[in-house]
Scaffold this active site. Structure first.
Site: not given
Length: 305
Positions: A232-234
């Site tokens: 879940l980067h962003d």
């Protein structure tokens, strides 16, 4: 009144889509003043279309979306990725946008909003930083009016994901990243150092998709994304605004390698006391996340939509 007024500058992208939904699900903490789009994961036309599809999915046609730059500052073509499917959102069936793009260019919207609400707006770029860099170049007087920059990009102490040294968002437009990150704005970095720890898994998605029809759609996107990149980067950017205690990090001084060579897009972070003798730090770099708490918070917030 929300704790943070933000402009979310993005290139949706599945994890961008989850970041949008998380912001919309958290009105006590976040007022989403507007979404600005940039070419990155997919083309500008597609990112602008996808941002409106996600807002329509959440029945939030009141969120204005402004299209921005279709290419990096110094190149005629933009680098894209196939991680998010051909359409950028995992080729999942989503509603058509129920509202139109705003006529104003994203760069001009950013400038106008910062002047209208000086010291109140947090900029949250979670794609290439082209829009923000060009806003600074066009009107440098906005810099002291930015409350904070909270961004997803870079890799301070770990390998990159598009080259041995560079993360995608910075690599796409390293010249823009150099302009923004050296402008003197208070800034918080969510690079691969921390976002690679923010992992989803199949049992989590199995539970999430049972909550409501919207989350069934969101889960379908995440399943496609998780095949190649289960992180879940962003959403980490939005999660930090909601609950900073989820993350820990270090303070340092950042620079960006913006030559078009093997080090293109590398984010170099010098840290006290190892590298810095003075107090020239200019960035907080997040390096750890409490992933179980992050996933718990994400599920709870998204269930509100």
């Amino acid at each position: 009144m929300a704790q943070h007024k933000i402009i979310l500058d993005c290139d949706p992208g599945i994890d961008d889509a989850v970041a949008i939904l998380l912001a919309l699900a958290s009105p006590e903490e976040i007022e989403l003043v507007g979404i600005t789009t940039v070419s990155g994961n997919v083309s500008l036309e597609r990112t602008s279309y996808n941002a409106r599809r996600i807002c329509t999915l959440a029945s939030r046609e009141d969120i204005p979306v402004y299209a921005g730059c279709a290419r990096p500052m110094l190149e005629a073509e933009c680098i894209h990725t196939t991680v998010h499917g051909n359409d950028g959102l995992g080729n999942v069936k989503l509603p058509q946008p129920a509202f139109s793009l705003e006529p104003q260019h994203a760069v001009d919207f950013i400038i106008h909003t910062l002047h209208a609400e000086p010291g109140q707006i947090t900029l949250c770029p979670i794609g290439p930083m082209t829009n923000i860099a060009l806003a600074i170049i066009k009107d440098p007087t906005i810099v002291p009016k930015i409350k904070r920059l909270v961004f997803m990009g870079g890799a301070a102490f770990c390998p990159g994901n598009v080259s041995p040294t560079a993360e995608f968002n910075i690599y796409v437009d390293p010249w823009a990243a150099h302009v923004v990150l050296s402008a003197g704005i208070p800034q918080v970095m969510f690079g691969l150092d921390v976002t690679l720890q923010a992992k989803i898994n199949a049992p989590y998605l199995d539970a999430l998709e049972q909550v409501n029809p919207l989350l069934k759609t969101a889960t379908a996107m995440l399943r496609n994304y998780g095949v190649s990149d289960p992180c879940l980067h962003d959403p980490c950017v939005i999660a930090w605004l909601i609950d900073p205690s989820l993350f820990t990090g270090i303070t340092g001084k950042i620079s960006v390698s913006y030559q078009d060579d093997q080090h293109r897009g590398q984010t170099l972070v010098a840290v006290k006391p190892r590298h810095l003798d003075d107090d020239s730090t200019n960035i907080d770099v997040m390096t750890e996340v409490d992933n179980p708490r992050l996933l718990e918070m994400l599920a709870e917030r998204l269930s509100r939509l």
